[in-house]
Scaffold this active site. Structure first.
Site, mmCIF file in Angstrom:
data_model
loop_
_atom_site.group_PDB
_atom_site.id
_atom_site.type_symbol
_atom_site.label_atom_id
_atom_site.label_comp_id
_atom_site.label_asym_id
_atom_site.label_seq_id
_atom_site.Cartn_x
_atom_site.Cartn_y
_atom_site.Cartn_z
ATOM 1 N N CYS A 21 0.512 25.727 -9.251
ATOM 2 C CA CYS A 21 -0.166 25.630 -7.950
ATOM 3 C C CYS A 21 0.458 26.657 -7.010
ATOM 4 O O CYS A 21 1.060 27.635 -7.481
ATOM 5 C CB CYS A 21 -0.109 24.207 -7.392
ATOM 6 S SG CYS A 21 1.551 23.574 -7.090
ATOM 7 N N ASN B 148 4.374 24.692 -5.871
ATOM 8 C CA ASN B 148 5.087 23.961 -6.935
ATOM 9 C C ASN B 148 5.912 22.802 -6.361
ATOM 10 O O ASN B 148 7.001 22.510 -6.826
ATOM 11 C CB ASN B 148 5.974 24.905 -7.769
ATOM 12 C CG ASN B 148 6.550 24.284 -9.036
ATOM 13 O OD1 ASN B 148 7.632 24.664 -9.479
ATOM 14 N ND2 ASN B 148 5.869 23.325 -9.627
ATOM 15 N N CYS C 100 3.718 20.024 -4.688
ATOM 16 C CA CYS C 100 2.763 18.913 -4.547
ATOM 17 C C CYS C 100 1.958 18.657 -5.826
ATOM 18 O O CYS C 100 2.161 17.659 -6.506
ATOM 19 C CB CYS C 100 1.797 19.173 -3.388
ATOM 20 S SG CYS C 100 2.601 19.236 -1.767
ATOM 21 N N ARG C 101 1.039 19.581 -6.158
ATOM 22 C CA ARG C 101 0.096 19.322 -7.250
ATOM 23 C C ARG C 101 0.683 19.539 -8.636
ATOM 24 O O ARG C 101 0.587 18.648 -9.498
ATOM 25 C CB ARG C 101 -1.153 20.208 -7.069
ATOM 26 C CG ARG C 101 -1.998 19.815 -5.877
ATOM 27 C CD ARG C 101 -3.009 20.883 -5.513
ATOM 28 N NE ARG C 101 -2.353 22.096 -5.002
ATOM 29 C CZ ARG C 101 -2.981 23.214 -4.666
ATOM 30 N NH1 ARG C 101 -4.292 23.287 -4.813
ATOM 31 N NH2 ARG C 101 -2.324 24.245 -4.182
ATOM 32 N N SER C 102 1.257 20.719 -8.889
ATOM 33 C CA SER C 102 1.718 20.992 -10.258
ATOM 34 C C SER C 102 2.885 20.108 -10.707
ATOM 35 O O SER C 102 2.964 19.771 -11.895
ATOM 36 C CB SER C 102 2.014 22.483 -10.471
ATOM 37 O OG SER C 102 3.001 22.956 -9.601
ATOM 38 N N ASP D 291 -5.660 21.073 -2.074
ATOM 39 C CA ASP D 291 -4.255 21.193 -1.664
ATOM 40 C C ASP D 291 -3.932 20.064 -0.682
ATOM 41 O O ASP D 291 -4.494 20.023 0.416
ATOM 42 C CB ASP D 291 -4.086 22.564 -0.998
ATOM 43 C CG ASP D 291 -2.660 22.817 -0.553
ATOM 44 O OD1 ASP D 291 -1.852 21.865 -0.564
ATOM 45 O OD2 ASP D 291 -2.366 23.959 -0.195
HETATM 46 P P1 4NP Z 1 1.171 22.763 -3.749
HETATM 47 O O1 4NP Z 1 1.031 22.452 -2.184
HETATM 48 O O2 4NP Z 1 0.641 24.172 -3.952
HETATM 49 O O3 4NP Z 1 0.302 21.732 -4.371
HETATM 50 O O4 4NP Z 1 2.633 22.624 -4.082
HETATM 51 C C1 4NP Z 1 1.530 23.283 -1.177
HETATM 52 C C2 4NP Z 1 2.868 23.248 -0.866
HETATM 53 C C3 4NP Z 1 3.359 24.035 0.158
HETATM 54 C C4 4NP Z 1 2.507 24.855 0.881
HETATM 55 C C5 4NP Z 1 1.169 24.877 0.553
HETATM 56 C C6 4NP Z 1 0.680 24.108 -0.476
HETATM 57 N N1 4NP Z 1 3.011 25.634 1.944
HETATM 58 O O5 4NP Z 1 2.191 26.218 2.683
HETATM 59 O O6 4NP Z 1 4.236 25.708 2.132
#
Ligand code: 4NP
Length: 152
Positions: free
Chosen positions: A7, A10, A12-14, A123
């Site tokens: 993602c 790294n 939240c989702r992955s 997201d």
């Molecule tokens: P992820 O979510 O891609 O599912 O881990 C996010 C985590 C952090 C951010 C964006 C999405 N950020 O903008 O810091």
């Protein structure tokens, strides 16, 4: 099969996708491995978001040991299947592909549960919806395991 969940951050989702796949690997006694990475590197070395940790725990999965890391070109050598959460991750991964063989390893994860639709895992970092994300990922991982067991 060696699978990499990818993602943006790294955190939240992955990490959730990795935790769900780890559980399925054990449950089905599969000879598979799974890891996760992010295309941004913004959260390198950090633990998963506390909301992902909480939703995983609500489903009996511990992802506290995971640490965020950047997706790198060498991952094309280490993994057979690289699964993107959304189309932005998908394109960022493909930018690092060196050849057609690398490109063939990359797929949108929800194409396992919704073939050919190129749906995105939303997201949840700003918007929330971690339980919904969990359910989407669980469905996709189950579909992948089913496909894999039947000779993928
Ligand atoms: P992820 O979510 O891609 O599912 O881990 C996010 C985590 C952090 C951010 C964006 C999405 N950020 O903008 O810091």
């Amino acid at each position: 099969m060696r699978i990499l969940m990818v993602c943006l951050g790294n955190i939240c989702r992955s990490p959730l996708a990795q935790g769900i796949m780890e559980k399925m690997i054990v449950f089905n006694n599969l000879d598979w491995t799974v890891d996760s990475a992010g295309t941004s590197g913004w959260h390198n070395g950090e633990q998963a978001d506390r909301r992902s940790i909480a939703v995983a725990e609500a489903h009996g999965i511990n992802i506290r040991q995971q640490r965020s890391r950047l997706f790198v070109q060498e991952d094309f050598e280490e993994f057979d299947l690289i699964l993107a959460m959304d189309v932005s991750n998908y394109h960022n991964i493909l930018k690092l592909a060196r050849n057609e063989e690398d490109k063939k390893k990359v797929e949108m994860i929800l194409n396992y549960s919704f073939p050919g639709e190129n749906r995105a895992v939303p997201d949840p970092y700003y918007e929330g919806g971690f339980e919904h994300v969990y359910q989407m990922l669980e469905d996709a991982v189950e579909a992948l395991v089913k496909a894999g067991k039947s000779g993928r």
